[in-house]
Design a protein around this motif. Structure first.
Motif, PDB file in Angstrom:
ATOM      1  N   ILE A  34      14.817  20.431  42.140  1.00  0.00           N
ATOM      2  CA  ILE A  34      14.310  21.608  42.871  1.00  0.00           C
ATOM      3  C   ILE A  34      15.462  22.518  43.272  1.00  0.00           C
ATOM      4  N   TYR A  90      14.064  19.157  52.627  1.00  0.00           N
ATOM      5  CA  TYR A  90      14.143  18.179  51.525  1.00  0.00           C
ATOM      6  C   TYR A  90      15.412  17.328  51.584  1.00  0.00           C
ATOM      7  N   PHE A 132       4.346  19.548  49.070  1.00  0.00           N
ATOM      8  CA  PHE A 132       5.050  18.760  48.056  1.00  0.00           C
ATOM      9  C   PHE A 132       6.138  17.893  48.680  1.00  0.00           C
ATOM     10  N   VAL A 161      15.289  12.391  42.913  1.00  0.00           N
ATOM     11  CA  VAL A 161      15.051  13.732  43.465  1.00  0.00           C
ATOM     12  C   VAL A 161      16.400  14.436  43.597  1.00  0.00           C
ATOM     13  N   VAL A 166       7.175  14.169  47.123  1.00  0.00           N
ATOM     14  CA  VAL A 166       8.245  14.147  46.128  1.00  0.00           C
ATOM     15  C   VAL A 166       8.881  12.763  45.973  1.00  0.00           C
ATOM     16  N   THR A 190      12.294  14.814  40.039  1.00  0.00           N
ATOM     17  CA  THR A 190      12.117  16.230  40.372  1.00  0.00           C
ATOM     18  C   THR A 190      13.488  16.866  40.579  1.00  0.00           C
ATOM     19  N   TYR A 206       8.316   9.890  42.577  1.00  0.00           N
ATOM     20  CA  TYR A 206       9.388   9.200  41.846  1.00  0.00           C
ATOM     21  C   TYR A 206       9.263   7.677  41.982  1.00  0.00           C
TER      22      TYR A 206
END
Length: 577
Positions: free
Chosen positions: A405, A413, A388, A258, A392, A403, A396
């Protein structure tokens, strides 16, 4: 293929026919449909337009590759073959501009057109190497005054202008060899990087000194003002790759997992993501992004109000709808922002995406986050959306799907990201440790890991998508990259953001028509897309056209094919249990 069946004539015969035609009614042009031997190449007139205002006539020039003089090293494998054909198509396009200057007459009289290449190097049908020949496919507006044949102008086009264009663009000795090899080697090096990404545990690589900004939203050429800041990797993320042609190259590697791209407005966050979005393609030299390379299975996701969704299990993201609406087999003709974004993620995963690219500017906020205050006000059982942020990590860790972002407005996040890239004055900085420190000092309630989406396999119902319209059994047209018209169906595609050339959309239209042979009520969307792409790989783009050779097809991925299919409002699918 059907289009090789004509009898060959000489260039002299063509000249005589055109001279005699001068002043005759336009339909008399039909007599020139044939193949003609010129000095050391053939010219094929495959389709003759019905009047001067119709789509111009379809022409092909074929030169044996030995006669054209190209060394085998310029086309000996698929990658070099595509790069060579792309270079020749660009040269042909510029040669038309150079030599075809005297357009006169009515309608499209005197026009010569080849599919215009963009910044990306695509496999197209406008220039192909086939049966040991280089073949250029282009359109010619057969000249007329009113609706009477302008035979002398046509004679000049076929005996002077077209031969000049051919000589200038399709013979090795006429081309700048240094530029040709640089073009081929640039494409080969970029393809090499893409092949290495997974081995290096990366989803993307951005070369040092890359130029990411574009001229404008409608002009994809590199911005070239004095203030442009070339890209430089931060030290902690720098990766080095030794390329087959260029040697060692350094740049920023974005690792699997991520990745969060943060920073203030106008500091280059979206510009970076935009470069990654188009990093699925190889680019021409001097594009600035020729060594910005993303995984071939990276898919850009956005919200898309109003799209239709057909029989999709959106339950991992949206459940507990009022009045007990079922979300395991969800359909709607008018999806909301959050529902459409859920569908776009699930449909990308359905076809096999390994990386999701998201930019907060085009996302549904309520799908991405629910902060602590909103959670306190609206209890979880009253909120159908599982944001989300709760998915997330699991997507993964359990699915292996990374991802990237862009997120400038929320720190929720931070605790979930493997890396936090801060864009400050267009330069990337590794802010991961600072972000983790902020999480320690300002702890939020832990996000519960939501159950990741299970594998979806939806099967299209046969014979629902009819390409016919009026008397035409197949009527497929496009409106730039906005709409596909497929018979009576009109499909909005502007949210499929990784399409870069109108010919890709046209080809997808014909691929959906071609796919009808595989839509049997048993095969899934993923299987159908795979079979179509295998056929194109083995037989070439020409397999999609059952009439004359076309010069207006361009390659696409299974993701864009499936995305277009999923946007047909008439599509009907059943889930494979």
């Amino acid at each position: 293929m059907l289009w090789e069946s004509h009898h060959m004539k000489s260039q002299n015969e063509l000249n005589q026919i055109l001279t005699k035609m001068d002043g005759k009614p336009y339909p008399a042009y039909k007599a020139i449909k044939s193949g003609y031997e010129c000095q050391d190449y053939e010219i094929w007139i495959d389709h003759v337009q019905g009047d001067p205002f119709a789509i111009p006539s379809k022409i092909r020039v074929r030169i044996p590759i030995s006669t054209a003089g190209f060394p085998e090293e310029t086309y000996h494998d698929e990658c070099r073959n595509v790069a060579l054909c792309d270079f020749l198509a660009r040269r042909f396009y510029h040669s038309i501009k150079k030599y075809n200057t005297q357009k006169q007459g009515s309608g499209k009289s005197g026009a010569i057109e080849i599919d215009r290449p963009g910044q990306e190097v695509l496999k197209t049908s406008s220039m192909v190497i086939i049966d040991g020949c280089i073949e250029a496919r282009f359109l010619v507006g057969l000249p007329a005054f009113g609706r009477r044949i302008a035979g002398k102008i046509a004679l000049h086009m076929f005996s002077e202008t077209i031969p000049q264009i051919v000589k200038d663009s399709l013979y090795f000795k006429k081309l700048p060899a240094d530029k040709l090899f640089r073009h081929i080697e640039t494409v080969e090096d970029a393809e090499f990087i893409r092949g290495k990404l997974s081995e290096l545990n990366l989803v993307a690589f951005i070369a040092d000194n890359a130029v990411l900004p574009r001229v404008s939203g409608v002009d994809p050429r590199p911005l070239s003002t004095e203030g442009v800041v070339p890209f430089r990797s931060c030290q902690s993320m720098r990766a080095s790759i030794t390329l087959p042609n260029r040697g060692e190259i350094t740049g920023m590697g974005i690792r699997k997992g991520v990745a969060l791209i943060v920073g203030g407005g106008y500091h280059g966050k979206s510009t970076l993501l935009n470069a990654l979005e188009y990093g699925i393609y190889n680019h021409i030299p001097d594009d600035g992004r020729e060594f910005v390379v993303s995984s071939a299975d990276a898919v850009k996701i956005r919200a898309e109000d109003g799209r239709s969704i057909q029989n999709l299990n959106i339950d991992p993201f949206i459940s507990n709808l009022p009045f007990d609406q079922d979300t395991t087999e969800f359909s709607t003709a008018n999806a909301s922002g959050s529902t459409s974004q859920a569908a776009n993620i699930l449909e990308a995963l359905e076809v096999g995406a390994n990386t999701l690219l998201l930019d907060e500017d085009t996302l549904a906020t309520n799908f991405m986050i629910r902060d602590i205050r909103m959670k306190t006000l609206i209890a979880k059982e009253k909120e159908p959306i599982t944001p989300f942020v709760e998915h997330v990590r699991n997507i993964y860790e359990e699915k292996g799907v990374s991802t990237v972002i862009v997120m400038g407005g929320s720190g929720d996040y931070f605790s979930l990201a493997d890396v936090v890239i801060g864009m400050i004055e267009y330069c990337p900085h590794d802010l991961t440790s600072q972000a983790q420190q902020i999480v320690k000092e300002n702890p939020l309630p832990e996000y519960s890991d939501a159950t990741p989406p299970s594998e979806i396999q939806r099967i299209p119902v046969p014979n629902v998508l009819d390409p016919s319209k009026g008397k035409r059994p197949v009527d497929i047209k496009i409106d730039e990259l906005l709409y596909l018209r497929f018979g009576a169906h009109k499909v909005q595609v502007n949210a499929i953001e990784q399409l870069v050339h109108p010919s890709q959309l046209r080809t997808i239209g014909y691929a959906i028509y071609y796919a009808k042979r595989y839509i049997d009520g048993k095969k899934s969307i993923k299987e159908i897309c795979r079979l179509v792409l295998v056929d194109i790989h083995e037989k070439g783009l020409d397999c999609l056209s059952d009439r004359e050779a076309r010069g207006d097809f361009a390659e696409f991925r299974s993701y864009e094919l499936a995305a277009t299919l999923n946007r047909f409002r008439a599509l009907r699918v059943k889930q494979r249990s």
